[in-house]
Write a protein that holds these residues in place. Structure first.
Motif, short mmCIF file in Angstrom:
data_model
loop_
_atom_site.label_atom_id
_atom_site.label_comp_id
_atom_site.label_asym_id
_atom_site.label_seq_id
_atom_site.Cartn_x
_atom_site.Cartn_y
_atom_site.Cartn_z
N ASP A 99 -3.47 -4.65 -4.13
CA ASP A 99 -2.75 -3.53 -4.75
C ASP A 99 -3.45 -2.19 -4.54
O ASP A 99 -3.23 -1.25 -5.32
CB ASP A 99 -2.54 -3.76 -6.25
CG ASP A 99 -1.69 -4.99 -6.53
OD1 ASP A 99 -0.79 -5.26 -5.71
OD2 ASP A 99 -1.93 -5.68 -7.54
N ASP A 105 2.12 10.26 2.78
CA ASP A 105 1.12 10.52 3.82
C ASP A 105 1.53 11.63 4.77
O ASP A 105 0.76 12.53 5.07
CB ASP A 105 0.86 9.25 4.64
CG ASP A 105 0.03 8.26 3.84
OD1 ASP A 105 -0.21 8.53 2.66
OD2 ASP A 105 -0.37 7.23 4.41
N ARG A 165 -2.57 6.07 -5.33
CA ARG A 165 -2.52 6.36 -6.77
C ARG A 165 -3.61 5.60 -7.53
O ARG A 165 -4.22 6.14 -8.45
CB ARG A 165 -1.13 6.06 -7.32
CG ARG A 165 -0.11 7.10 -6.88
CD ARG A 165 1.29 6.80 -7.37
NE ARG A 165 2.18 7.93 -7.10
CZ ARG A 165 2.73 8.19 -5.91
NH1 ARG A 165 2.48 7.38 -4.89
NH2 ARG A 165 3.52 9.23 -5.74
N ARG A 166 -3.83 4.35 -7.16
CA ARG A 166 -4.94 3.62 -7.78
C ARG A 166 -6.27 4.29 -7.44
O ARG A 166 -7.13 4.44 -8.30
CB ARG A 166 -4.93 2.17 -7.29
CG ARG A 166 -6.17 1.40 -7.76
CD ARG A 166 -6.26 0.02 -7.16
NE ARG A 166 -7.63 -0.39 -7.01
CZ ARG A 166 -8.01 -1.49 -6.38
NH1 ARG A 166 -7.13 -2.30 -5.84
NH2 ARG A 166 -9.31 -1.78 -6.28
N ALA A 224 -3.59 6.52 2.92
CA ALA A 224 -4.14 5.33 2.28
C ALA A 224 -4.93 4.46 3.26
O ALA A 224 -5.99 3.94 2.91
CB ALA A 224 -3.00 4.52 1.66
N GLU A 225 -4.43 4.31 4.48
CA GLU A 225 -5.11 3.45 5.44
C GLU A 225 -6.42 4.05 5.90
O GLU A 225 -7.43 3.35 6.08
CB GLU A 225 -4.17 3.15 6.61
CG GLU A 225 -3.03 2.23 6.20
CD GLU A 225 -1.88 2.23 7.17
OE1 GLU A 225 -2.09 2.61 8.35
OE2 GLU A 225 -0.76 1.86 6.76
N MET A 235 0.84 -1.19 0.00
CA MET A 235 0.00 0.00 0.00
C MET A 235 0.88 1.24 0.00
O MET A 235 1.92 1.29 0.63
CB MET A 235 -0.91 -0.02 1.24
CG MET A 235 -1.94 1.09 1.23
SD MET A 235 -3.13 0.89 2.55
CE MET A 235 -3.96 -0.58 2.02
N ASP A 236 0.42 2.27 -0.69
CA ASP A 236 1.22 3.47 -0.92
C ASP A 236 1.09 4.43 0.25
O ASP A 236 0.05 5.01 0.49
CB ASP A 236 0.69 4.14 -2.20
CG ASP A 236 1.47 5.37 -2.59
OD1 ASP A 236 2.39 5.70 -1.84
OD2 ASP A 236 1.16 5.95 -3.63
N ASN A 237 2.19 4.60 1.01
CA ASN A 237 2.18 5.51 2.16
C ASN A 237 3.21 6.61 2.05
O ASN A 237 3.37 7.42 2.95
CB ASN A 237 2.44 4.73 3.45
CG ASN A 237 1.31 3.79 3.80
OD1 ASN A 237 0.18 4.24 3.97
ND2 ASN A 237 1.60 2.51 3.91
N HIS A 287 -3.40 11.94 -6.20
CA HIS A 287 -3.25 11.48 -4.82
C HIS A 287 -3.11 12.66 -3.86
O HIS A 287 -3.48 12.56 -2.70
CB HIS A 287 -2.06 10.51 -4.69
CG HIS A 287 -0.72 11.16 -4.81
ND1 HIS A 287 -0.15 11.45 -6.02
CD2 HIS A 287 0.14 11.60 -3.86
CE1 HIS A 287 1.04 12.02 -5.81
NE2 HIS A 287 1.24 12.12 -4.51
N SER A 308 -3.90 1.42 -3.40
CA SER A 308 -2.95 2.49 -3.08
C SER A 308 -3.62 3.83 -3.34
O SER A 308 -4.69 3.89 -3.98
CB SER A 308 -1.69 2.38 -3.96
OG SER A 308 -2.02 2.68 -5.32
#
Length: 207
Positions: free
Chosen positions: A44, A6, A48-49, A68-69, A1-3, A58, A46
């Motif tokens: 997947d 953050d 960006r997704r 993300a979370e 996941m994309d962090n 984002h 994230s």
């Protein structure tokens, strides 16, 4: 996941809090991202997704969500709200007994889209296998479902009794849903549910 992005955004998180326009925009973004997750699952996931699904960047998402979370948690909460809404719609036309309401709710859960069921089970899997990051996904599940199940119980019951019976129903239905996803033994889940209904009927008949 994309962090990765953050932390710099936390100071600006919810700068539009309290603004009707900002809240409307947040809900719009969340709805689009929720639809994407409902269709494509959590693998997947994230920022960006999510941004691609919402047609934004984002950085815009970080304006409205902590990261993300936080976004994933709100997506899962929204999907559970959809599930609960579907179950309540089914219960509205059912007998007013606890057993009748549980049956109607189960039929709604049993017949819901497989992908929705799979995504919500993926969320519980994250909570189990990485509780350090995703424990909130598991905690919030019971917090969302239990009030609805408690409302199915007879009004005159003490709150503790409602909680105990609702907890039994929730845990059992969760097991049946997993069984339906992981095996083709629909007959086994049906037999187990009949046993649950008998237990609920005995509880409802008890003084």
């Amino acid at each position: 996941m994309d962090n990765a992005t953050d932390e710099p955004a936390r100071a600006s998180y919810r700068r539009s809090a309290g603004s009707p326009r900002g809240e409307a925009r947040r809900r719009e973004l969340l709805a689009k991202i929720t639809d994407d997750v409902a269709e494509n699952g959590l693998v997947d996931f994230s920022l960006r997704r999510a941004a691609r699904a919402a047609g934004t960047t984002h950085k815009v998402l970080l304006y409205h969500f902590e990261g993300a979370e936080d976004l994933l948690r709100q997506v899962v909460v929204t999907l559970r709200e959809r599930r609960i809404g579907n179950a309540l719609a089914a219960v509205a036309g059912s007998p007013s007994t606890l057993a009748g309401r549980v049956r109607a709710a189960w039929e709604s859960l049993r017949d819901e889209e497989t992908q929705l069921r799979r995504v919500l089970d993926q969320a519980m899997g994250l909570a189990m296998y990485d509780p350090g990051r995703y424990a909130a996904l598991g905690r919030h599940a019971s917090q969302q479902y239990l009030p609805t199940l408690m409302a199915f119980c007879p009004q005159l019951w003490p709150e503790q009794r409602k909680l105990e019976v609702a907890s039994m129903i929730l845990a059992t239905l969760r097991g049946f849903l997993v069984d339906l996803l992981t095996s083709d033994d629909g007959a086994g889940a049906a037999a187990g549910f009949d046993a649950l209904l008998r237990a609920v009927e005995r509880e409802e008949a008890a003084p």
